[in-house]
Design a protein around this motif. Sequence first.
Motif, PDB file in Angstrom:
ATOM      1  N   LYS A 271       0.830  -1.210   0.000  1.00  0.00           N
ATOM      2  CA  LYS A 271       0.000   0.000   0.000  1.00  0.00           C
ATOM      3  C   LYS A 271       0.860   1.254   0.000  1.00  0.00           C
ATOM      4  N   ASP A 272       1.880   1.277   0.849  1.00  0.00           N
ATOM      5  CA  ASP A 272       2.751   2.451   0.926  1.00  0.00           C
ATOM      6  C   ASP A 272       3.498   2.668  -0.384  1.00  0.00           C
ATOM      7  N   PHE A 273       3.948   1.575  -0.986  1.00  0.00           N
ATOM      8  CA  PHE A 273       4.682   1.699  -2.241  1.00  0.00           C
ATOM      9  C   PHE A 273       3.753   2.163  -3.364  1.00  0.00           C
ATOM     10  N   LEU A 274       2.523   1.675  -3.372  1.00  0.00           N
ATOM     11  CA  LEU A 274       1.550   2.112  -4.372  1.00  0.00           C
ATOM     12  C   LEU A 274       1.321   3.614  -4.275  1.00  0.00           C
ATOM     13  N   LEU A 275       1.143   4.112  -3.071  1.00  0.00           N
ATOM     14  CA  LEU A 275       0.946   5.555  -2.892  1.00  0.00           C
ATOM     15  C   LEU A 275       2.188   6.335  -3.302  1.00  0.00           C
ATOM     16  N   LYS A 276       3.357   5.786  -3.032  1.00  0.00           N
ATOM     17  CA  LYS A 276       4.601   6.452  -3.438  1.00  0.00           C
ATOM     18  C   LYS A 276       4.688   6.526  -4.960  1.00  0.00           C
ATOM     19  N   MET A 277       4.289   5.470  -5.628  1.00  0.00           N
ATOM     20  CA  MET A 277       4.329   5.472  -7.092  1.00  0.00           C
ATOM     21  C   MET A 277       3.356   6.495  -7.681  1.00  0.00           C
ATOM     22  N   ILE A 278       2.190   6.633  -7.064  1.00  0.00           N
ATOM     23  CA  ILE A 278       1.226   7.636  -7.538  1.00  0.00           C
ATOM     24  C   ILE A 278       1.764   9.039  -7.308  1.00  0.00           C
ATOM     25  N   GLY A 279       2.402   9.259  -6.184  1.00  0.00           N
ATOM     26  CA  GLY A 279       3.045  10.537  -5.918  1.00  0.00           C
ATOM     27  C   GLY A 279       2.113  11.611  -5.416  1.00  0.00           C
ATOM     28  N   ASP A 280       2.552  12.845  -5.526  1.00  0.00           N
ATOM     29  CA  ASP A 280       1.800  13.985  -5.008  1.00  0.00           C
ATOM     30  C   ASP A 280       0.511  14.206  -5.794  1.00  0.00           C
ATOM     31  N   ARG A 281      -0.405  14.913  -5.156  1.00  0.00           N
ATOM     32  CA  ARG A 281      -1.653  15.267  -5.826  1.00  0.00           C
ATOM     33  C   ARG A 281      -1.359  16.166  -7.021  1.00  0.00           C
ATOM     34  N   ARG A 282      -1.933  15.786  -8.158  1.00  0.00           N
ATOM     35  CA  ARG A 282      -1.747  16.577  -9.371  1.00  0.00           C
ATOM     36  C   ARG A 282      -2.792  16.139 -10.396  1.00  0.00           C
ATOM     37  N   ILE A 283      -2.977  16.969 -11.387  1.00  0.00           N
ATOM     38  CA  ILE A 283      -3.812  16.620 -12.523  1.00  0.00           C
ATOM     39  C   ILE A 283      -2.881  16.157 -13.636  1.00  0.00           C
ATOM     40  N   LEU A 284      -3.102  14.924 -14.138  1.00  0.00           N
ATOM     41  CA  LEU A 284      -2.263  14.443 -15.228  1.00  0.00           C
ATOM     42  C   LEU A 284      -2.403  15.364 -16.431  1.00  0.00           C
ATOM     43  N   ASP A 285      -1.270  15.708 -17.011  1.00  0.00           N
ATOM     44  CA  ASP A 285      -1.239  16.589 -18.173  1.00  0.00           C
ATOM     45  C   ASP A 285      -0.746  15.789 -19.373  1.00  0.00           C
ATOM     46  N   ALA A 286      -1.529  15.771 -20.446  1.00  0.00           N
ATOM     47  CA  ALA A 286      -1.189  14.930 -21.593  1.00  0.00           C
ATOM     48  C   ALA A 286       0.142  15.328 -22.208  1.00  0.00           C
ATOM     49  N   ALA A 287       0.376  16.622 -22.373  1.00  0.00           N
ATOM     50  CA  ALA A 287       1.626  17.072 -22.997  1.00  0.00           C
ATOM     51  C   ALA A 287       2.825  16.720 -22.126  1.00  0.00           C
ATOM     52  N   GLN A 288       2.718  16.976 -20.828  1.00  0.00           N
ATOM     53  CA  GLN A 288       3.820  16.641 -19.927  1.00  0.00           C
ATOM     54  C   GLN A 288       4.017  15.132 -19.808  1.00  0.00           C
ATOM     55  N   SER A 289       2.959  14.367 -20.098  1.00  0.00           N
ATOM     56  CA  SER A 289       3.047  12.914 -20.032  1.00  0.00           C
ATOM     57  C   SER A 289       3.595  12.294 -21.305  1.00  0.00           C
ATOM     58  N   GLY A 290       3.896  13.117 -22.287  1.00  0.00           N
ATOM     59  CA  GLY A 290       4.492  12.609 -23.514  1.00  0.00           C
ATOM     60  C   GLY A 290       3.513  12.003 -24.488  1.00  0.00           C
ATOM     61  N   LEU A 291       2.248  12.454 -24.440  1.00  0.00           N
ATOM     62  CA  LEU A 291       1.266  11.976 -25.404  1.00  0.00           C
ATOM     63  C   LEU A 291       1.297  12.841 -26.655  1.00  0.00           C
ATOM     64  N   PRO A 292       1.078  12.252 -27.818  1.00  0.00           N
ATOM     65  CA  PRO A 292       1.038  13.061 -29.040  1.00  0.00           C
ATOM     66  C   PRO A 292      -0.207  13.941 -29.125  1.00  0.00           C
TER      67      PRO A 292
END
Length: 784
Positions: free
Chosen positions: A577-598
């Motif tokens: 559980k702790d590792f899963l939360l660490k992988m998700i990271g801080d609260r944020r809105i996923l951004d397509a451009a910053q995520s490397g989507l075309p």
Amino acid sequence: MLDQILEFADRSGVFPANALKAVITNVSGAKVSRRGVLKGLGGFVLAMHVLPAGEARAFVPYPTFGTGMPHGIVADPHVFVSIAADGQVTIIAHRSELGTGSRTTLPMIIADEMEADWDRVTVLQAPGDEPKYGNQDTDGSRSLRHHIQPAREIGASVRGMLEQAAAEKWGADLADVQAAGHQVIHKTLGERLDYGDLAEAAMALETPARETLSFKDEAEFRYIGKGQVQIVDLHDITTGKAVYGADVVLPGMKVAVIARPPVVGAQIKSVNDAAALAVAGVEKVIRIPLAPLGSKFKPLGGVAVVAANTWSAIQGRDALEIDWDRGEHGSFNTETYEAELRAATAAKGSSVRNQGDADTALSNAARVLTYEYYQPHLAHAPMEPPAAVANFADGKCEIWAPVQSPYVARTDTAEYIGLDVENVTLHVTLLGGGFGRKSKADFATEAAFLAKEIGGPVRVQWTREDDIRHGYFHTSSVERIDVGLDKDNAVVAWRHRSAAPSFLSTFTADAGVQHEIEIGMGLENLPYDIANISAEQCKALAHTRIGWYRSVSNIPRAFAVQSATAELAAELGLDQKDFLLKMIGDRRILDAAQSGLPGKFWNQYEPYEEFPFDTGRLSDVVRLAADKAGWGKTLPEGEALGIAVHRSFVSYIAMVVHARVDKGTVHVPEVHVAIDCGFVANPERVRSQVQGACVFGMTATVHSGITFADGEVQESNFHDYEILRSSNFPEVVHTHIVPHKFEVHATGVGEPGVPPFLPALTNAIFNATGKRIRNLPIGNQLDA
């Protein structure tokens, strides 16, 4: 306007006026969105809409992709509501009922907003007619997501029309009348008029403009959000009175069963029907045109046996002698195909996401861990096998069928049998399960074709064997994940390759590539806070009909991502559980451009500004499920908890599954589910759907798998295509709903509960036994 807002805040006590003034002052002069203002309020949702005196109260409307669906949204009260002289209200349900409760919930919302007494409401099912009712595709977990706002508008419109009719009858000012409890009250005189007294005059009025409507405050809801209204068909279902596809009986009706090709695309070399025609009760043998892969929802074709009753039809079919040319898919074998998928993911695929440089980061990593997960094809296997009744007379066709997309079924059938769509009527019965199978109405088209051939009524009945062998199958897939670690065991790269035949192959020539819908289901939108992320799709050609299945590609993606996350946690000696939360990271809105989507995230085609991927909400359901389950508690030997989370259909769901493994058999004593699906109109149906999703998910994890040999499905019924039995199923499912006000948009419920169950269960099995499940179904993998 600012003074009005501050006065309202102080008077209502919802937020200190001085604090609110500071927030507004800080954002004034800057270009901010509604979401930005709410963010400035520290996450506090301010549910108010201040208007000058005399104007209507309203919730702030928000866009959904409902308007982008075929035939869009219709919110005309004259289409959906009628009131009889005795006050009985009839509300049309234009979504199919397959257990989700939308046939109840949407009319309930209309009734609540129009102040109708639910005991005086009748719900009628709409026929397939999208030009009249708007889109009717009951799939994609979008009935409430797209139609909760229109339902409120319809209800508010009817209430306004009733109030206007009463005001005119009394010669009163509109402000002096108010609808309440199936009556309109004169607030000054105290006089009352029943809705029946006003029905004719009210429903003769024009539909009010939306901006004039007055909506209820949430505190005034009688039914919405309470979870106290039972589904309208509960009594009939319980007592056996409910009408499903096979329950429709017409005078003089015949029954037909069909010998379909054993391999998709097979051709008939010869037919000997003499023995079939000799069976008592058999009346005709009729050929149905054969359809190759890529024919959308056309019938597979074959040879139909029409008889006076079901038994004779089946016996007649068994007596047919058919010689088949098996065609290009006649060598399709599951074992060979699995190897092909694994080989495909071992090589570089076509990029769908390229954040940073995952390939270089993997090359430079101190360690690379590779995880590979496999799922075979699956059959929908609803309790009610497909069945449809059709009648043909005077150049017109009338159909009764349990279909999820009635207008698509109607138009496809009209084209197939050569009629104008106006000459085809399709009535929707209850569905005894659908799961996406009954979005594809080949069985209704079969019935219409045969009705036209015999010039009268006929029921086409699929047997269980027909359904399991000749349906539209859930995709098979191999999901390969390569994870790069630096010298300190920090994750520096994540590469996900997916090989899975696409449902595109059902519609057109197969190129072996996945549709953006499938890519958007957990492949392109990994929510982890990792610098270098790559997602690739690898070529996979289809050899059978592929059709969407409850949760579609979210299932293999969640299974792979959440299993790999748990495996990685175990490798590093960290709490899952702790590792899963660490992988998700801080609260944020996923951004397509910053995520490397075309381009943009697929996002169910919903507008991203209104339905963003919020990792904070994802983390919150993880914490909620873990807390409610008592994560970290000590359990007896052979028992453990497993956790997983996934966002699908723009909802967030985390699950903690308690597994017990006893002599190779998996038991699930308890499941804790945390679901954030925005505003909840009907909590009872949310709990029901989550419970069903756990059963569905456990079936797919433990038992289900379709195998092919020489192009033919090898399974036939529940003895070899197993599903959960009453002797072993998730015993207790606790559903924890994250509460929200109406302005936190309602999202999907029917499907999102399935994907996280699979990895949560297999993670629990690993924690209990040390055995890692990477290939589904589990079958006998846990045998000693």
